[in-house]
Design an enzyme around this catalytic site. Structure first.
Site, short mmCIF file in Angstrom:
data_model
loop_
_atom_site.label_atom_id
_atom_site.label_comp_id
_atom_site.label_asym_id
_atom_site.label_seq_id
_atom_site.Cartn_x
_atom_site.Cartn_y
_atom_site.Cartn_z
CB SER A 29 -126.71 -29.21 -93.44
OG SER A 29 -127.68 -29.27 -94.46
CB THR A 161 -136.09 -29.41 -45.68
OG1 THR A 161 -135.87 -29.26 -44.29
CG2 THR A 161 -137.48 -29.98 -45.94
CG HIS A 162 -132.62 -26.40 -45.53
ND1 HIS A 162 -132.43 -25.18 -46.12
CD2 HIS A 162 -133.91 -26.39 -45.09
CE1 HIS A 162 -133.53 -24.45 -46.03
NE2 HIS A 162 -134.45 -25.17 -45.41
CB SER A 283 -110.36 -46.13 -58.48
OG SER A 283 -109.04 -45.64 -58.39
CE LYS A 289 -112.74 -43.67 -54.88
NZ LYS A 289 -113.86 -42.84 -54.71
CG ASN A 291 -115.56 -44.26 -58.03
OD1 ASN A 291 -115.63 -44.16 -56.81
ND2 ASN A 291 -114.41 -44.24 -58.69
CD GLU A 296 -119.54 -39.49 -60.22
OE1 GLU A 296 -118.61 -39.56 -61.05
OE2 GLU A 296 -119.40 -39.85 -59.03
CE1 TYR A 323 -133.49 -22.01 -93.66
CE2 TYR A 323 -132.15 -20.86 -95.26
CZ TYR A 323 -132.30 -21.88 -94.34
OH TYR A 323 -131.29 -22.75 -94.11
N1 ARG Z 1 -130.71 -27.18 -95.58
C1 ARG Z 1 -131.49 -26.02 -95.30
C2 ARG Z 1 -131.75 -25.94 -93.80
O1 ARG Z 1 -131.65 -26.93 -93.17
C3 ARG Z 1 -132.78 -26.09 -96.02
C4 ARG Z 1 -133.35 -24.76 -96.35
C5 ARG Z 1 -132.46 -24.07 -97.30
N2 ARG Z 1 -133.02 -22.88 -97.81
C6 ARG Z 1 -132.27 -21.92 -98.35
N3 ARG Z 1 -132.87 -20.90 -98.82
N4 ARG Z 1 -130.97 -22.00 -98.38
O2 ARG Z 1 -132.05 -24.92 -93.26
#
Ligand code: ARG
Length: 462
Positions: A29, A161-162, A283, A289, A291, A296, A323
């Site tokens: 991550s 309204t509406h 456009s 146009k 827009n 949006e 966890y």
């Molecule tokens: N990178 C993990 C998260 O964001 C941190 C916690 C990881 N803990 C574990 N037991 N794998 O959730």
């Protein structure tokens, strides 16, 4: 990250085989949570300060670790830090680098903590600053709305309204309705600070720790208010994430509502507001146009906030406590929602600075659709002492007469009105004046000019 002599994961002593490259790719991550580096380093520094105070680590080791962590922070800040997917997340990347810088003693940094409490500590700190940042930009937005409102107290338009003409209002009063919404958003975000102020650090993996740690010390140093009460709940809890995502969703919803209204009012059918060239696009085929793309865009972006809220709710549904890897997705979800909202608030601010009411058209539209009918009914109640229902009935006859004779209410003369209600005198004609109509709504929170002026003063004081 440069290769160290032990270019292996922390757990290689137990998990003997290299993780499959596919898992490394999806399990890591770091691309997302590297955003948390400052919080992570701050948390680690305070953690080792506490370990030293509690005589769990020596003065020398504490200083070495802090030296290493400060160095890492600089490296990251200067873009000199190489992240390695192999070390999964921000915690392990920093820990690995700490080993490279200070050697084996880096291993003390993870005494009496787990990544499970570490990540929530980082995340709570991050969301707290993000919340404050959002509230700041909401303040800027509100200031812009106040400015435009001040210039448009006497700008009369139909209130709908509406989406049908209902009663006349001041354009300022309409805009200030959004100040109320954005103020509630601010409050909603601020209310979350309470839960965010509970310090998770020290609950370790899920049980707490056998080390004699001082959670009150880390609480104070990291700017939390109190330590969390239950170690299992602490690592499992993502309610604070939901609160944030919900608040983002509600705020985005408000943005989408004003955007939609401005889109409708800018349409050729309504033509109540003009957008400057700064906020429209052309456009590729239709040369005429202009827009309202930005509006949006704002209206559309709400969908991703809702989606993110639902992703998080779904991750948590039925998840046993403590966890699980499922929880790791919370960061991506929050970062995306936050970034989108910050952009949308800034865009709306810019858009509002670039709209102008088409006052003539607003007045024209307000003068159609028998918009002062309720004023006539009110007048009958007040001046000819009759129950509102009776007044309503008489007014309906007046409207029906006007419709049949293709006249506006303010085009009727007193003789025509007297035929329907003989008690009426010329005095009644003033109720068909739009300014009078708007100004008569003096009840607290109503659209009278005086009310609006007072409310603007109130907003300015905040
Ligand atoms: N990178 C993990 C998260 O964001 C941190 C916690 C990881 N803990 C574990 N037991 N794998 O959730």
């Amino acid at each position: 990250m440069s290769k160290n002599k032990n270019n292996k994961s922390i757990w290689h002593t137990r998990v003997k085989k290299e993780v499959s490259s596919l898992f490394q790719k999806v399990g890591s991550s770091i691309d997302i949570d590297k955003k948390l580096y400052k919080e992570d380093i701050k948390g680690s520094i305070v953690h080792v300060e506490m370990l030293f105070r509690q005589k769990i680590i020596s003065f020398k080791i504490k200083n070495k670790i802090i030296y290493g962590l400060n160095k890492i922070e600089k490296e990251i800040f200067k873009n000199n830090f190489i992240y390695d997917k192999k070390y999964e997340d921000i915690h392990m990347n920093i820990e690995k680098r700490l080993f490279e810088i200070i050697g084996e003693e880096a291993g003390y940094v993870h005494t009496a903590r787990s990544r499970n409490d570490q990540i929530i500590t980082d995340f709570k700190m991050w969301i707290t600053s993000a919340t404050k940042e959002i509230n700041k930009s909401l303040n800027d937005l509100i200031k812009t709305i106040i400015k435009i409102s001040e210039k448009n107290i006497q700008t009369i338009m139909p209130g709908f309204t509406h989406l049908k003409n209902a009663q006349a209002i001041s354009f300022a009063h309409y805009l200030m309705a959004y100040i109320e919404m954005f103020n509630r958003d601010k409050k909603r975000f601020s209310n979350n600070l309470e839960n965010l102020s509970e310090n998770p650090l020290g609950v370790a993996a899920l049980t707490g720790t056998s080390f004699n740690i001082d959670r009150n010390f880390t609480t104070k140093k990291l700017g939390f208010k109190k330590p969390t009460n239950n170690s299992i709940d602490t690592v499992a809890d993502r309610d604070f994430v939901l609160d944030f995502l919900y608040s983002v969703s509600v705020c985005s919803m408000h943005i989408s509502r004003i955007s939609e209204e401005l889109i409708i009012w800018n349409s050729d059918g309504f033509n109540l507001i003009n957008l400057s060239d700064k906020i429209v696009t052309g456009s590729s085929i239709m040369p005429q146009k202009k827009n309202p793309d930005l509006l949006e865009f704002l209206r559309g972006k709400t969908s991703s906030s809702y989606g993110n809220l639902f992703s998080m709710l779904t991750i948590l549904k039925g998840l046993p406590i403590s966890y699980f890897k499922d929880l790791q997705d919370d960061k991506e979800i929050v970062f995306k929602s936050n970034e989108t909202l910050i952009n949308c608030i800034a865009i709306l601010n810019e858009v509002l600075k670039n709209i102008s009411p088409n006052k003539q058209k607003m007045l024209e539209l307000a003068n159609s659709g028998y918009i002062t009918a309720t004023d006539l009914a009110d007048y009958l109640v007040k001046n000819h002492s009759m129950p509102f229902r009776k007044a309503y009935k008489i007014t309906s006859s007046v409207v029906n007469y006007a419709e049949k004779n293709k006249k506006k209410l303010n085009e009727l003369n007193i003789d025509e009105l007297k035929k329907i209600e003989p008690k009426l005198t010329v005095e009644v004609l003033k109720v068909f004046d739009l300014k009078n109509s708007v100004n008569s709504k003096k009840s607290y929170g109503g659209t009278s000019f005086d009310n609006i002026k007072k409310m603007i003063m109130k907003y300015k004081k905040n």
